[in-house]
Design a protein around this motif. Sequence first.
Motif, PDB file in Angstrom:
ATOM      1  N   SER A   1       7.380   2.407   5.742  1.00 36.30           N
ATOM      2  CA  SER A   1       7.693   3.817   5.498  1.00 36.30           C
ATOM      3  C   SER A   1       7.480   4.694   6.733  1.00 36.30           C
ATOM      4  CB  SER A   1       6.849   4.358   4.344  1.00 36.30           C
ATOM      5  OG  SER A   1       5.479   4.445   4.718  1.00 36.30           O
ATOM      6  N   LYS A   2       6.615   4.247   7.628  1.00 37.39           N
ATOM      7  CA  LYS A   2       6.325   5.052   8.821  1.00 37.39           C
ATOM      8  C   LYS A   2       7.564   5.237   9.697  1.00 37.39           C
ATOM      9  CE  LYS A   2       1.387   3.884   9.042  1.00 37.39           C
ATOM     10  NZ  LYS A   2       1.303   3.351   7.700  1.00 37.39           N
ATOM     11  N   LYS A   3       8.447   4.232   9.703  1.00 38.40           N
ATOM     12  CA  LYS A   3       9.649   4.298  10.546  1.00 38.40           C
ATOM     13  C   LYS A   3      10.941   4.486   9.734  1.00 38.40           C
ATOM     14  CE  LYS A   3       7.763   3.531  14.636  1.00 38.40           C
ATOM     15  NZ  LYS A   3       7.772   2.224  15.274  1.00 38.40           N
TER      16      LYS A   3
ATOM     17  N   PRO B   1       5.185   9.361   3.698  1.00 39.03           N
ATOM     18  CA  PRO B   1       5.399  10.703   4.255  1.00 39.03           C
ATOM     19  C   PRO B   1       6.246  11.538   3.289  1.00 39.03           C
ATOM     20  CG  PRO B   1       5.914   8.993   5.879  1.00 39.03           C
ATOM     21  CD  PRO B   1       5.719   8.302   4.569  1.00 39.03           C
TER      22      PRO B   1
END
Length: 362
Positions: free
Chosen positions: A138-140, A156
């Motif tokens: 999910s970070k990217k 996020p």
Amino acid sequence: MKPKKFILSGGGTGGHIYPAIAIANELKSRFPDAEFLFVGAQDKMEMQKVPQAGYAIEGLWIAGLQRKLTLQNLMFPFKLVDSLLKSRKIIKKFKPDVVIGTGGFASGPLLQMANMLGIPTVIQEQNSFPGITNKILSKKADVICVAYENLERFFPKEKMLLTGNPVRQDLIAIDNKREEAVQYFQLDPNKKTLLILGGSLGARRVNQLIEKELEAIVSQNVQVIWQCGKLYFEDYKKYNSKLVQVVAFIERMDLVYAAADVIISRAGASSVSELCIVGKPVIFIPSPNVAEDHQTKNAKAIVDKKGALMLKEYELDELFAVVFESLLKDEGKRAQLSENIKELAMPNATKMIVDKIETLIK
């Protein structure tokens, strides 16, 4: 204008595969000349189910970590590196516009590599409690489509879109299929029909419960469609009779839902989403043997809004007979559960997800 290209990955169980196929079908309806490629885990059920749906698939040499020290765990780093390298090769050759992951072992290395290569990625998170792979991805990721509220502590917030889970479109209008369903399954229209769903592979504890309670269930003027899973079919097919249909897998889910008066089900994310749309009284028996006990959390999200009943596995011997008989006899309770669970349905999930994917390729 050159045709759009999409890579999708979802596998291990029907709960990951069918949402990916639903998204692909919707994309295909909007981009008829688009090219599609699925990526799955070698030897898992997606290697059969995806080609049956009309799509090409490539397999990665990947598997999940076991909870104890095994040879398979020792092999995991080698499998991961091999899968990352093969994912890179697949992406470089196919040149997708977007890569979409709906869960399963192959999604991790595929989306990780897509992120590294700068390809837009979409995560479709089905559960109320995400697994570690999607938390990392999910970070990217560009977009995270979620099926439950309040997942800001995992993902996020600015990337999240509440869509619900993609479901088979033929489930949306089952109310007028009852007569066809009765004929298809050769049921007695004067008896109540109990549907038992253990998932595509099957649920050992649910099967043990039904075996123990079968005589008592049938004695209450009930007929049974018992989907025991392919792992258990040989053990339970001996219970096939005029009133009990034991099957490994159900092809016509629309008709079996239309036939059911009461449903006993595991609480995998896709099953829960389908059952909200179907709107039948449900007793959830969540599997305790899944990461972070997410099936219990999935079921609780429905139970807390008075849309279903839930029994934990350790409660079955003591409570099942009483809960089931009470639900069967109480027509008002069944009607209330049906009404409440239907209010939680999100039938436009697939369209919402594909709407968002379209914004990434314009």
